[in-house]
Design a protein around this motif. Structure first.
Motif, PDB file in Angstrom:
ATOM      1  N   CYS A  43      -7.269  -2.583   3.716  1.00 15.64           N
ATOM      2  CA  CYS A  43      -7.061  -1.270   3.506  1.00 15.64           C
ATOM      3  C   CYS A  43      -8.046  -0.398   2.876  1.00 15.64           C
ATOM      4  CB  CYS A  43      -5.857  -0.936   3.439  1.00 15.64           C
ATOM      5  SG  CYS A  43      -5.000   0.436   3.704  1.00 15.64           S
ATOM      6  N   HIS A  76       0.124  -4.081   6.219  1.00 13.82           N
ATOM      7  CA  HIS A  76      -1.080  -3.974   6.667  1.00 13.82           C
ATOM      8  C   HIS A  76      -2.222  -4.522   5.486  1.00 13.82           C
ATOM      9  CE1 HIS A  76      -0.412   0.259   4.599  1.00 13.82           C
ATOM     10  NE2 HIS A  76      -1.902  -0.241   4.772  1.00 13.82           N
ATOM     11  N   GLU A  77      -1.636  -4.879   4.878  1.00 10.96           N
ATOM     12  CA  GLU A  77      -2.847  -5.842   3.994  1.00 10.96           C
ATOM     13  C   GLU A  77      -2.656  -7.074   4.007  1.00 10.96           C
ATOM     14  OE1 GLU A  77      -3.272  -3.933   0.657  1.00 10.96           O
ATOM     15  OE2 GLU A  77      -4.233  -1.823   1.015  1.00 10.96           O
ATOM     16  N   CYS A 125       0.553  -1.235  -0.249  1.00  8.79           N
ATOM     17  CA  CYS A 125       0.272  -0.196  -0.363  1.00  8.79           C
ATOM     18  C   CYS A 125       1.202   1.342  -0.270  1.00  8.79           C
ATOM     19  CB  CYS A 125      -1.134  -0.114   1.766  1.00  8.79           C
ATOM     20  SG  CYS A 125      -2.186   0.891   1.243  1.00  8.79           S
TER      21      CYS A 125
HETATM   22 ZN   LIG Z   1      -2.892   0.977   3.165  1.00 14.77          ZN
END
Ligand SMILES: [Zn+2]
Ligand SMILES: [Zn+2]
Length: 334
Positions: A147, A60-61, A38
């Motif tokens: 996200c 964070h995905e 991301c």
């Molecule tokens: Zn993200």
């Protein structure tokens, strides 16, 4: 296990070997099978997040399988399909948390920033960050929904727009291509706003009934010709483009700011007062919202368009994401 880590701010990705970590009390261990790349990973890569410690593993995905649970963990078991998104845990004690507003926790944790994220084979996560994933969604498809997906899903469902209303999505990229799909499945009349005629066919395929090319058309006028937009999802990171869209809102319409830019959005009080219009910002959601997002996607067929890279090529994957040329989300397979 293999990890892709950043050893100091601005450093390149390095592939390293680490011991597989054991979950502490209140944590689960996830065998990571996919992790989205991301734009917010730039905080970890460049060290621009206050207080970030190194070495740090971004990501964070995260999608995978729970393969161990720590002491005191209930409701989660080994073998369960699960993931982690931007919301990496909250303190439960700050004023926002006391009010149930976990998204705005003053001590919000973010995987890949506050602790090691998903660019590794095994990741630890606190239970308040874990999301159950439907088995009908593959890991590479689920990861970006945690996200980019939830950001548009939550923004749209809280926008106040009703089925049949005109909703515009500005920017048909990593975030916008999901926004168009969700907006279509929510029953809105969707206007996609992009640059260049070549995006028109894709926008229609994703579920837009109108395509507005800002290279040849004034987007605000085009939206007014369609009756005015009840909500505009501004995903393109351009304050100038956002400023130009405000006059495309219908009465009580809302411009929802998602794309990150650092220069000001320009608007006059009269533009907002006339027709009671508003501008609001939004960030990625909570685990509850993430779970609603993946379940809705499983139900309706909303899927991210992705390019995949193996974990060992994390540096290449990150460069591809940063180039802005990926169609549309880059995902590591692990
Ligand atoms: Zn993200
Ligand atoms: Zn809190």
């Amino acid at each position: 296990m293999k990890v892709a880590q950043i050893s100091k701010p601005g450093a390149d990705f390095e592939i390293a070997e680490r011991e597989i970590p054991e979950p502490a009390e209140g944590q689960v261990r996830i065998k990571v099978l996919a992790c989205g790349v991301c734009h917010s990973d730039v905080f970890t890569k460049e060290g621009s997040w206050p207080g970030i410690q190194y070495p740090r593993i971004p990501g964070h995905e995260v999608a995978g399988i729970i393969d161990a649970v720590g002491a005191g963990v209930s409701g989660w078991k080994k073998g369960q399909h699960a993931g982690v998104g931007w919301h990496g845990g909250h303190d439960g004690t700050c004023r926002a948390c006391q009010r149930g507003d976990f998204r705005n926790c003053r001590n919000l944790k973010v995987p890949g920033i506050s602790y090691d994220g998903g660019y590794q084979q095994y990741m630890l996560a606190p239970v308040d960050a874990v999301v159950s994933l439907p088995d009908t969604l593959s890991n590479t498809e689920a990861a970006p929904l945690l996200c980019a997906g939830v950001t548009t899903f939550d923004a749209l469902r809280h926008s106040g727009a009703l089925p049949g209303d005109l909703v515009a999505v500005s920017g048909i990229g990593g975030v916008g291509h999901l926004g168009v799909q969700f907006a279509n499945k929510f029953g809105y009349k969707v206007a996609a706003i992009g640059q260049g005629a070549e995006t028109a066919a894709l926008a229609k395929k994703l579920g837009a009934s109108e395509y507005i090319d800002t290279q040849s058309t004034n987007a605000a006028e085009a939206l007014q010709n369609l009756g005015g937009a009840q909500a505009i999802l501004a995903t393109a990171p351009s304050s100038k483009a956002m400023s130009e869209l405000i006059d495309g809102l219908a009465a009580n319409g809302k411009l929802i700011v998602i794309g990150v830019a650092s220069d000001p959005i320009e608007v006059t009080p009269l533009q907002l007062i006339t027709g009671t219009k508003s501008i609001e910002g939004t960030a990625a959601g909570t685990p509850a919202g993430e779970e609603d997002t993946v379940n809705f996607a499983a139900l309706t067929g909303v899927r991210p368009m992705i390019e995949t890279y193996p974990l060992e090529k994390a540096g290449e994957a990150y460069a591809r994401m940063m180039s802005g040329k990926a169609r549309f989300r880059v995902v590591l397979t692990i």
